[in-house]
Each structure stands twice: as structure tokens, then as C-alpha cells.
Design an enzyme around this catalytic site. Sequence first.
Site, PDB file in Angstrom:
ATOM      1  N   TYR A  39       0.868  -1.414  -0.112  1.00 40.58           N
ATOM      2  CA  TYR A  39       0.101   0.013  -0.226  1.00 40.58           C
ATOM      3  C   TYR A  39       0.937   1.297  -0.031  1.00 40.58           C
ATOM      4  CZ  TYR A  39      -4.574  -2.401   0.419  1.00 40.58           C
ATOM      5  OH  TYR A  39      -5.600  -3.234   0.157  1.00 40.58           O
ATOM      6  N   ASP A  86     -11.266 -30.664   7.140  1.00 40.01           N
ATOM      7  CA  ASP A  86     -12.324 -31.407   6.462  1.00 40.01           C
ATOM      8  C   ASP A  86     -11.779 -32.661   5.659  1.00 40.01           C
ATOM      9  OD1 ASP A  86     -13.899 -29.148   7.165  1.00 40.01           O
ATOM     10  OD2 ASP A  86     -13.725 -28.199   5.111  1.00 40.01           O
TER      11      ASP A  86
END
Length: 363
Positions: free
Chosen positions: A107, A245
Site C-alpha cells: 500500500y 475437512d
Amino acid sequence: MTSLQEIIVILSDLKQSLIAFHGVNPVYPPPNKSETMARVEEYIKLVVAAISRGDWPLQLPIHGSDKMMTWKAANQRRKCLLLFHLLAKSHALLRTNTTSTKRDIYYEDVSLWGNQPVLDSTVTQMTRLLNIPRRCLNIGATSKGLVAGSLNFLDGDGKLVDCQSPTGILIPNDVEKLSQFRSKAFHILLVEKDSTFQKLIDDKIESFIGECILITGKGYPDVNTRRFLRRLWDELQLPALALVDADPHGISILAVYRFGSQNLEDIEHLSTPQLRFIGLQPSDIEPLHIPDEAKLPLTQRDRSLIDSLTQRPSVTENQLLHEQLTVLRRLNCKVEIQGLTKIHPQFLSRTYLPAKIQSKSWI
């Protein structure tokens, strides 16, 4: 002996077996600040000299190696200039004894970098070229991982951080400066997703599997979360169990924590080889009679990832982990951890995890 007492004894035995099997993780002392600055200056001079001579293709030696890093294509000229810019930025940070995150650097000049992945790849390229961990170049990353449970430590400013929080606390950005780790936990439970992390806190998971430290990287883990897990093992030698998962992406995330990423591990040393896979294992899907509504069909992307994982040496050398991928392909379905709530809202905390630990069903 109660079930909880049995679990604590099993976890204690696991701790000793992991210490005996893996031994102490190797320590790789980074170069000191003056050595790092000298190395950065050396490469700045090499890049400037090559650009002034008009060298193309550009070749630079990888420090400490007989290999070269090469830029050939015309569109890579800009990448060389970005590398030079980042070398100069790192030198300035070292000289002024300041640090900056990749996000901050991006940035500072968005038009220069264009997008965050360009900066990320340039940072990786620079660390490979210099053969120095990124943290030694005073370029950090913004943490996204959370930690909760029986743990406290001192942060870089010497302030006490207590992780007993109902929502978890953000893992500090500068993991290397943390010290004086203290815990009454018997193990670490590493959780793939933030939602599962929060549910385990709400369910008071420590009542069912003993005092523990909960960690989540909120999906694919950032560098700080991986380094934090490694430091916890190095400091406390607590066995770590991974809950992900039952799908290719979950196993891929497990592999990053345990074996390291293919891009950074040889430099950053972020892996925790002592980590064990407790669930949700694909081989559990059928025995648990998980309802069909909790199952999702594998996509082509899933199958491609399975193929990729089964070709990695770290997976091919681990027969039990390789078999889990074979089961996934055979079942042609996947199940998220949240799918266990279809059996019972607290099945994960009250039944699944205690049973998996008692049966020593980790991989």
C-alpha cells in the site's frame, strides 16, 4: 479410570513417542543483522552492475549454492526492477531497525506493484536468492490465525498475553520475539476453520479431551500461524492433532503444516513434522454413517488436487495418509467438519474427538 483420565494418559504417551521418534527439531540460526545487510548490499550491487551492462538474460547466483536464478523473457525485465526495489526497501528497514509487513509495502506504492500476488512472489524470489528467511529481512506478514486455551506468553514488548479467551486472540505478527511460553495443556488441537474453532470453544472442548491449546489458520495457513505452531512444539513439546475437512483441500492444509510448503520450507523452516492427523479422516465417512445431505461430490478440481497430493514425496512416503486420498477418490465425495452436526450438534466434541484419541486413530 475415567474416559478423560484415559485420554490424558494417552496424550502423555503420544508426547513421549513423538519426542522419541522425531527427536529435537533442528535449529537453523539466521545470519546476524550485519551479515544480512552485507548480503543484501552484495545483491544490490550485482543487480545494478547487470542492469548498467545491459545484461540479458539476467543471471544471479543463489547464495550458498551453485545454482543460478535466471530471468529470460522480455516481460521479466520489470520483475528484475521490482526485485531491486525490494532489496533496497529491505536494506532501509535493516538500516533503520524497523519492520514492515508485506501489506504495508504494497500500500506504500500500489501502482508499482499492481496487485498483492506480484509483491508476494517478489518477496519469495528475494528470500530464495539471498537464502535468508523473510523475517531476517525485517519484512513480516499480517497474522490471521487465532489461538485460545491454556496458554500464556510474553510478547515482543514484554507484555503478558493470556490466551484464555471466549473468541480466541490473534496470533502476534512477530512470532520470533515471543517468549516464556507457559501452559497446563496436554495437547494442541489445530483446526482448519474459524467456525469449528469457535464451536469447540463454545462446547468447552477441554471438558471432553482435557486442557488444550486451540489454533486455527482460518483455512490455508499464513506464515505466522505455521511458525507459531512450530514454536509451540519446540518450546512445550505438546502433541499437536489436526482437525480438517475430509476433502483434498483439508489434507493439503494438513500437509502444509506438517511437511511445509514447496516454496518456502527449505528457507523458512515452518513445518511441524510432529503434527498428527486426527480427523475428519475420509475413512471415517462410511463407518460414521454420515447423512447424504452432509456429503458433497468431488469436483474436477478436487480430483486434480488428489492427483497432485499423491505425487508428493511426503505423501507417497506416508502410506496411511496416501490411503486416505485413495478412499476419497473411491467414495467420490467429501465431507466438511460441520457435517458431523448432522449426526448430533455436539457429536464432534462429545463423541468423535474423545473416541479418536482413545482409539489412537491418528495418522
